[in-house]
Scaffold this motif. Structure first.
Motif, PDB file in Angstrom:
ATOM      1  N   ILE A   1     -26.017  43.195 -16.096  1.00  0.00           N
ATOM      2  CA  ILE A   1     -25.941  41.812 -15.599  1.00  0.00           C
ATOM      3  C   ILE A   1     -26.979  41.593 -14.492  1.00  0.00           C
ATOM      4  O   ILE A   1     -27.691  40.587 -14.478  1.00  0.00           O
ATOM      5  N   SER A   2     -27.088  42.564 -13.568  1.00  0.00           N
ATOM      6  CA  SER A   2     -28.066  42.435 -12.474  1.00  0.00           C
ATOM      7  C   SER A   2     -29.475  42.311 -13.021  1.00  0.00           C
ATOM      8  O   SER A   2     -30.265  41.475 -12.565  1.00  0.00           O
ATOM      9  N   ASN A   3     -29.803  43.164 -13.994  1.00  0.00           N
ATOM     10  CA  ASN A   3     -31.163  43.155 -14.545  1.00  0.00           C
ATOM     11  C   ASN A   3     -31.463  41.896 -15.332  1.00  0.00           C
ATOM     12  O   ASN A   3     -32.587  41.378 -15.289  1.00  0.00           O
TER      13      ASN A   3
ATOM     14  N   LYS B   1     -30.642  38.968 -14.781  1.00  0.00           N
ATOM     15  CA  LYS B   1     -30.987  37.845 -13.900  1.00  0.00           C
ATOM     16  C   LYS B   1     -32.486  37.774 -13.641  1.00  0.00           C
ATOM     17  O   LYS B   1     -33.026  36.709 -13.359  1.00  0.00           O
ATOM     18  N   SER B   2     -33.152  38.943 -13.687  1.00  0.00           N
ATOM     19  CA  SER B   2     -34.594  38.973 -13.400  1.00  0.00           C
ATOM     20  C   SER B   2     -35.437  38.788 -14.649  1.00  0.00           C
ATOM     21  O   SER B   2     -36.662  38.812 -14.572  1.00  0.00           O
TER      22      SER B   2
ATOM     23  N   LEU C   1     -24.175  39.896  -7.987  1.00  0.00           N
ATOM     24  CA  LEU C   1     -24.754  41.195  -8.356  1.00  0.00           C
ATOM     25  C   LEU C   1     -26.257  41.201  -8.141  1.00  0.00           C
ATOM     26  O   LEU C   1     -26.904  40.179  -8.408  1.00  0.00           O
ATOM     27  N   PRO C   2     -26.805  42.385  -7.752  1.00  0.00           N
ATOM     28  CA  PRO C   2     -26.066  43.552  -7.256  1.00  0.00           C
ATOM     29  C   PRO C   2     -25.614  43.304  -5.826  1.00  0.00           C
ATOM     30  O   PRO C   2     -26.125  42.393  -5.166  1.00  0.00           O
TER      31      PRO C   2
ATOM     32  N   ASN D   1     -19.211  35.465 -13.276  1.00  0.00           N
ATOM     33  CA  ASN D   1     -20.455  35.638 -12.527  1.00  0.00           C
ATOM     34  C   ASN D   1     -20.900  34.293 -11.992  1.00  0.00           C
ATOM     35  O   ASN D   1     -21.206  33.375 -12.769  1.00  0.00           O
TER      36      ASN D   1
ATOM     37  N   GLU E   1     -39.431  45.903  -8.388  1.00  0.00           N
ATOM     38  CA  GLU E   1     -38.889  44.565  -8.637  1.00  0.00           C
ATOM     39  C   GLU E   1     -37.647  44.339  -7.779  1.00  0.00           C
ATOM     40  O   GLU E   1     -36.782  45.210  -7.683  1.00  0.00           O
ATOM     41  N   ASN E   2     -37.583  43.185  -7.185  1.00  0.00           N
ATOM     42  CA  ASN E   2     -36.472  42.791  -6.322  1.00  0.00           C
ATOM     43  C   ASN E   2     -36.297  43.704  -5.104  1.00  0.00           C
ATOM     44  O   ASN E   2     -35.242  43.715  -4.460  1.00  0.00           O
TER      45      ASN E   2
END
Lengths: 76, 379
Positions: free
Chosen positions: A21-23, A25-26, B154-155, B219, B262-263
């Motif tokens: 899910i975190s990934n 988003k990017s 998240l995260p 989410n 990234e991020n």
């Protein structure tokens, strides 16, 4: 369209689905992600979330070492 | 060997102190040198902000002068790094000063980004900075009843905090005689109430017994402050009177700006803790800054830092590292104002949390004071 792999083997916390899910988003719409997971639950809970949100399951298989390879495409 | 530590948080500080103690002789004879660069002269015990939000601690109790925590011989500068030149083995700081190194340790941490969810920052409280924790306490202490919604991005840093704020607020509201006027509504991104399956198996019945409602596979997408609703990616809407957020996190901007990850998360080898890629041989990454699929938590930084320090000391003394990080994490879980349990796990072994007890809570309260010994590399 970009592809990325997320190695969540041995991840209990945050765990494979949270990593996915975190990934996502990017990522851009149309990009694919391959999740590596040693948690058998991922084969069930990843598709459940993907379908609920409206992304797309591409493929799921388990290799000879027991790792699940779950491929997902971002659809929205 | 010139060892440069970037970041004066848990990971950097524990690493530097452990290493300094191990290579005391080499530092004295000039064979090794440790320099630390930090963005702040202060060191903050971030887990303490939960207690500030509940009116059980004040922010100043959680702060020490960074220099006072460091072993003698460690050179310390408050001068944040702005440019990483890994191919040339040097960094450039805000002051313009250039620091060269033989080995660099990057431990710059993470930051809560409520602004990344539309409407979240202006309509919620959280306990991820001292200022936010004080505001959280203000709004909680003025709360007269209604629906408290806990929402999780998240995260995020500290995987236990969604459960901890929920249990802590339950006891807070109970002590004020407002339970009959208050509804707790907990939301969580995956299909159970916590990422750790065994923790979820323990927490869900605790929620049921307390009447805390929950919605999973939730989410955050945006917060509609005008109508006091949180909207989820999955299509549901939840109304709130007080919105408590665990905001999504990112690594530091300087990591992104320098193209290291990234991020702000740097790709890191899960065992050696070296940065992945062609310049990673003399780059170690610790704590929240890694992209490892493990908890972003102080204990992760702590155990990684100990492993890395032992390895760097071995390299200084014998030319080779001696340890591999096994993914060890230890998290206390506060289950209210007077009970707690814990989760300990690594890459191979899931946690087996026990029922919460008063004695584990007492130990957690003691650890909140003992932390300064951990930072000094003594505990």
């Amino acid at each position: 369209m970009a592809e990325r792999t997320v190695d969540a083997r041995g991840s209990f916390c945050p765990g494979p689905l949270m990593e996915l899910i975190s990934n996502m988003k990017s990522m851009q719409v149309g990009d694919t992600l391959e999740l590596l997971s040693t948690d058998a639950g991922s084969a069930k809970d990843v598709p459940e979330w993907v379908h609920k949100v409206g992304h797309e399951m591409v493929d799921t298989n388990q290799d000879s070492e027991g790792t699940f390879h779950i491929k997902v495409r971002k659809a929205k | 060997m010139r060892i440069l530590v970037v970041g004066g948080g848990m990971g950097g500080t524990i690493f530097a102190n452990h290493l300094a103690r191990r290579i005391h002789h080499e530092m004295k004879t000039g064979k090794a040198r440790i320099t630390m660069l930090s963005a702040s002269h202060e060191h903050v015990y971030q887990p303490g902000w939960l207690y500030v939000a509940m009116g059980r601690a004040t922010p100043d109790e959680l702060v020490r002068e960074q220099e006072s925590l460091l072993e003698p011989g460690i050179e310390f500068h408050v001068d944040p790094v702005e440019e990483f030149h890994l191919a040339q083995n040097h960094v450039k700081c805000k002051s313009g000063k250039v620091h060269e190194y033989d080995l660099i340790v990057i431990s710059t941490g993470s930051r809560a980004m409520p602004e990344n969810i539309p409407g979240l920052k202006e309509n919620s409280v959280n306990c991820y900075t001292a200022e936010n924790a004080v505001e959280y306490y203000k709004q909680l202490s003025e709360f007269k009843g209604g629906r408290i919604v806990i929402t999780v991005g998240l995260p995020h840093k500290c995987p236990m905090i969604p459960l901890e704020v929920t249990f802590a607020m339950y006891d807070f509201i109970k002590d004020r005689g407002l339970l009959d006027k208050t509804e707790f509504y907990y939301t969580y991104p995956i299909g159970r109430v916590h990422s750790l399956e065994n923790v979820a198996k323990w927490a869900a019945p605790e929620f049921d017994a307390k009447g805390i409602k929950y919605e999973t596979l939730f989410n955050m997408k945006e917060v509609d402050g005008k109508n006091a609703k949180v909207l989820s990616e999955e299509g549901s809407e939840v109304a709130y009177d007080l919105l408590v957020a665990v905001p999504p996190h990112k690594g530091q901007e300087v990591i992104e700006k320098n193209g290291l990850g990234e991020n702000g998360w740097i790709p890191t080898n899960r065992h050696s803790l070296h940065m992945e890629g062609e310049h990673g041989k003399n780059v170690i990454v610790l704590g929240d800054t890694t992209n490892l699929p493990i908890s972003k938590a102080g204990s992760t930084a702590h155990f990684e830092a100990e492993t890395a320090a032992e390895n760097v000391a071995a390299v200084v003394k014998m030319g080779r590292p001696v340890k591999s990080y096994d993914g060890k994490v230890f998290c206390f879980i506060e289950a209210g104002k007077d009970r707690a349990t814990y989760a300990m796990f690594d890459y191979q072994n899931p946690p087996q949390p026990k029922a919460p007890t008063g004695s584990v809570h007492a130990f957690k309260m003691a650890y909140n004071k003992l932390y300064w010994a951990t930072a000094r590399g003594l505990l």
